[in-house]
Design an enzyme around this catalytic site. Structure first.
Site, PDB file in Angstrom:
ATOM      1  N   ASP A 192      -7.324 -14.333  -8.424  1.00 31.18           N
ATOM      2  CA  ASP A 192      -7.055 -13.457  -7.286  1.00 31.18           C
ATOM      3  C   ASP A 192      -5.657 -13.786  -6.807  1.00 31.18           C
ATOM      4  O   ASP A 192      -5.019 -14.713  -7.321  1.00 31.18           O
ATOM      5  CB  ASP A 192      -8.081 -13.668  -6.171  1.00 31.18           C
ATOM      6  CG  ASP A 192      -8.362 -12.390  -5.375  1.00 31.18           C
ATOM      7  OD1 ASP A 192      -7.394 -11.811  -4.855  1.00 31.18           O
ATOM      8  OD2 ASP A 192      -9.527 -11.975  -5.301  1.00 31.18           O
ATOM      9  N   HIS A 269      -5.315  -7.124  -6.704  1.00 33.03           N
ATOM     10  CA  HIS A 269      -5.538  -8.543  -6.395  1.00 33.03           C
ATOM     11  C   HIS A 269      -4.861  -9.439  -7.432  1.00 33.03           C
ATOM     12  O   HIS A 269      -5.411 -10.461  -7.831  1.00 33.03           O
ATOM     13  CB  HIS A 269      -7.038  -8.860  -6.337  1.00 33.03           C
ATOM     14  CG  HIS A 269      -7.716  -8.366  -5.098  1.00 33.03           C
ATOM     15  ND1 HIS A 269      -7.584  -8.975  -3.875  1.00 33.03           N
ATOM     16  CD2 HIS A 269      -8.529  -7.303  -4.892  1.00 33.03           C
ATOM     17  CE1 HIS A 269      -8.289  -8.324  -2.964  1.00 33.03           C
ATOM     18  NE2 HIS A 269      -8.873  -7.296  -3.554  1.00 33.03           N
ATOM     19  N   GLU A 325     -10.100  -2.544  -4.203  1.00 34.43           N
ATOM     20  CA  GLU A 325      -9.043  -2.618  -3.196  1.00 34.43           C
ATOM     21  C   GLU A 325      -7.635  -2.532  -3.771  1.00 34.43           C
ATOM     22  O   GLU A 325      -6.699  -3.157  -3.253  1.00 34.43           O
ATOM     23  CB  GLU A 325      -9.199  -3.911  -2.377  1.00 34.43           C
ATOM     24  CG  GLU A 325     -10.507  -3.967  -1.598  1.00 34.43           C
ATOM     25  CD  GLU A 325     -10.685  -5.249  -0.801  1.00 34.43           C
ATOM     26  OE1 GLU A 325     -11.310  -5.184   0.263  1.00 34.43           O
ATOM     27  OE2 GLU A 325     -10.200  -6.298  -1.254  1.00 34.43           O
TER      28      GLU A 325
END
Length: 749
Positions: A192, A269, A325
């Site tokens: 991440d 990410h 996201e």
């Protein structure tokens, strides 16, 4: 004679009396237990037999102190001399044991475990191990028969090691605890933006730099430039797992029936990757974005090369690629991404992301694997073989299952274990949310809104532990346990057999097991929790007091004094027909063991009156127009349907339909900055006789620090110097921080 009379009395008692004294407190609860009448003692010289297909499983019995030193005789054929002792044998047709199920039988002949396959036998062994841990003397176990099988095939726990790196030794302990409570999938979130945690030999820069950052604390790192540094730099903080360690963990987990699913984030990410390989970003510059450039063929070469090494380490049928996201603005401005979109006839950036996901899905399928992604991968279309993890509520899971995709349910409101588990005012800082253990236990992974014939696509449920605010493994344990035990039963035990009071009672014995295993679990609180139910017809409030203790010992006062052990004990809900201030606390003997909880009961003029909104609520309607004058105050969470949320200024009024005497106006607000909930800047009260011309009668300014991360409640109250007559009462509360305003009741006297 006395002995004879006692014998007659014993013979007259029902068998259930004997069974009751041996009742076991297993978690998850087996689907069927038949109790015997005696106990079996595990002697030092007892025989231990296993057929060849279960020979490897016997190694797990080393976790049972009284069995760990016993030699194992591996059998090619079961004979008459093998009918005593501890036996791990295959199920036969006459046993009527289904695939995936097991039977554990303890009688005078010893302990017999039966199953068709090693996975089910492992479950049987851990039931036996847990049974031993529950005994005062593990050498003596009750005679019984357990017939058991899991409700769901997927029973998962997740751990994020990117935001905060966790010691390799702790990962093994995490696996141990998962196995004891019958989890079978460990979702290992390895990469991440906060750090890359897996050695990739073709790209050593990923662990030489992208695994190390300037600050140990994720929060401090986020607030101070988000920079990565070379391994060996004096202040470098982070770490990574070698491929040898990853293989070791995979093998360790497999022996305990647990599959390790790696997650390699894409296409978002990925700030840490793009800091060391900026050519894979749209801008070509480090520290400018977190999304891979999808129009750059090098991106897919890199990802496939990484996955090749991942696939060689992890035999899991599932590989998780994230997919959540992703900020799409960079793709809109990137010539390469736009050229790809046009060449493939894609309508928008959602379809562009879907195209990228489909490429990786096809690649994984070509290697005989299945792709898992968060529910955003549904946007723009999805290939047939992909599995969806539904985290943004249940809607993504319902949609995916309806389309024929397999689904793992992991909704944030029920299964994000990084949320507060009790009163946030008493807890270490967390990311937000409020998830008590009883709410976890209440979850049913099969949504009521899902058509019955699609339920087969719900594989099970998983809890996620994101570690932004969880810097140590001890803190991970604190957030995971005992909530994980509630999820264990959700996933394993048939829905109709689950019962919260029964689970809570069994849980008391497992606190001892967690202590024995040196787990830093969350201890049940003594803090008093109040539930107030307003009865409009009777104009009364009924108050219930409780705590997280199995048997709360609460005393309360209503005369303004501090409660003591000589105050009124709380035993049953109490009804109040007048305004009251209740003070309550928990006690052990004469010692108070909790803070004093104050419960203010209001029976005010505005109850039942309609509220008119000049600025409507946003996102959190609660009880809509009835919320602010229903006589019910909110609890500790804005998800409890009593807190109404506003993203603009709060601006509303009450019409009394005739002139009333107004003495005071107050509203309570919540503040918890993490998720963006703040007190108002100003609280203004205005009165009117005609609903057009208002006169201001009071203004309060908020002086609280909105940067304090702790949960707070504040009542803004304007008390008039002299009562005034008015028909309309208007309140304006300014949203100066542009987050959420949450309020629960407009109180007017």
């Amino acid at each position: 004679m006395r002995i004879f009379r006692l014998l007659l009395l014993i013979l007259s008692l029902p068998i259930g009396v004997f069974a009751q004294q041996y009742e076991v407190q297993l978690i998850p609860k087996p689907n069927k237990i038949t109790y015997g009448e005696g106990r079996f003692t595990i002697g030092r010289h007892i025989a231990l037999f296993a057929t060849e297909n279960f020979a490897d499983v016997t190694a797990l019995l080393s976790e049972y102190p009284q069995i760990q030193t016993l030699p194992v005789e591996v059998l090619k054929k079961i004979g008459k001399k093998h009918q005593h002792g501890i036996r791990l044998f295959p199920a036969e047709a006459a046993d009527n044991i289904a695939q995936g199920a097991y039977r554990l039988e303890i009688d005078d002949n010893g302990i017999l475990l039966k199953a068709h396959e090693p996975a089910a036998m492992i479950s049987a062994v851990y039931t036996l191990i847990q049974l031993g841990l529950l005994q005062e003397d593990p050498q003596s176990v009750p005679q019984l028969i357990i017939d058991d099988s899991p409700r769901f095939a997927y029973r998962g726990l997740h751990l994020d090691v990117s935001r905060h790196f966790m010691p390799f030794s702790f990962l093994k302990k995490y696996i141990d605890l998962m196995a004891l409570y019958k989890f079978n999938y460990f979702h290992w979130h390895l990469t991440d933006g906060a750090g890359w945690r897996l050695e990739i030999k073709q790209y050593p820069e990923l662990t030489r730099k992208a695994a190390w950052r300037t600050h140990n604390s994720w929060k401090e790192w986020m607030a101070n430039g988000r920079q990565y540094v070379e391994q060996g730099t004096p202040n470098a903080s982070g770490g990574f797992y070698t491929q040898a360690q990853a293989r070791e963990l995979v093998a360790y987990a497999a022996k305990k029936g647990i599959t390790v699913i790696p997650e390699i984030e894409m296409p978002g990410h990925s700030e840490e990757v793009l800091a060391v390989f900026p050519q894979l970003s749209c801008s070509g510059q480090p520290y400018t974005q977190g999304e891979f450039c999808l129009g750059n063929e090098e991106t897919f070469t890199f990802l496939k090369n990484v996955l090749d090494e991942v696939l060689a380490i992890f035999p899991s049928p599932y590989i998780h690629i994230g997919g959540d996201e992703a900020e799409k603005k960079h793709w809109k401005d990137c010539p390469k991404c736009q050229a790809l979109k046009e060449a493939k006839g894609l309508k928008d950036e959602h379809e562009l992301q879907s195209y990228a996901i489909q490429q990786m899905d096809a690649y994984l399928q070509s290697k005989g694997r299945k792709l898992i992604g968060w529910d955003e991968i549904l946007e723009g279309g999805l290939t047939k073989g992909a599995t969806v993890m539904s985290w943004r509520g249940e809607e993504g899971g319902i949609k995916a299952a309806s389309m024929g995709h397999d689904v793992i349910m992991t909704p944030g409101n029920y299964l994000y274990f990084d949320s507060y588990q009790t009163d946030p005012r008493t807890q270490p800082e967390a990311i937000g949310g409020y998830l008590t253990m009883d709410k976890v236990y209440a979850y049913n992974p099969v949504p009521a809104a899902l058509e019955a014939d699609k339920a087969k696509h719900i594989l099970g449920a998983q809890a996620n532990i994101w570690t932004e605010y969880i810097p140590t493994y001890q803190h991970v344990e604190y957030m995971a346990f005992p909530r994980a035990l509630a999820l264990a039963e959700v996933n394993w035990t048939n829905q109709e057999l689950r019962n919260w009071p029964d689970f809570k009672e069994r849980l008391q014995r497992h606190y001892g097991i967690l202590q024995q295993l040196d787990v830093n679990y969350y201890r049940p609180s003594y803090h008093v929790v109040s539930t107030v139910v307003f009865n409009k017809d009777r104009m009364s409030n009924t108050v219930k007091l409780s705590s997280e203790q199995l048997v709360p010992n609460i005393y309360y006062s209503i005369d303004g004094s501090e409660p003591t052990h000589r105050s009124t004990p709380f035993t049953v809900p109490v009804e109040f027909t007048t305004k009251a201030l209740i003070k309550a606390a928990s006690f052990i003997d004469s010692a108070r063991v909790s803070p004093v909880e104050e419960i203010k009961l209001d029976l005010h003029k505005a109850i039942g009156k309609k509220v008119f909104y000049n600025n409507a609520w946003q996102g959190y309607p609660a009880q809509k127009e009835l919320t602010l004058t229903n006589g019910i105050t909110g609890g500790l969470s804005y998800h409890d349907q009593q807190w109404q949320g506003f993203t603009n200024d709060f601006d509303a009024y009450v019409d009394f339909e005739r002139r009333e005497e107004i003495k005071s106006v107050s509203m309570r607000f919540m503040q918890i900055p993490g998720p963006g909930v703040f007190f108002p800047g100003e609280f203004r009260v205005l009165l009117s006789d005609n609903g057009k011309n208002y006169r201001e009668v009071g203004v309060l300014k908020n002086l609280d620090d909105h940067k304090d991360p702790t949960l707070k409640f504040k009542t803004f109250a304007v008390t008039l110097d002299k009562p005034q007559m008015a028909r309309y009462v208007k309140v304006i509360a300014t949203n100066v921080n542009k987050g959420f305003l949450f309020t629960d009741e407009l109180v007017i006297y």
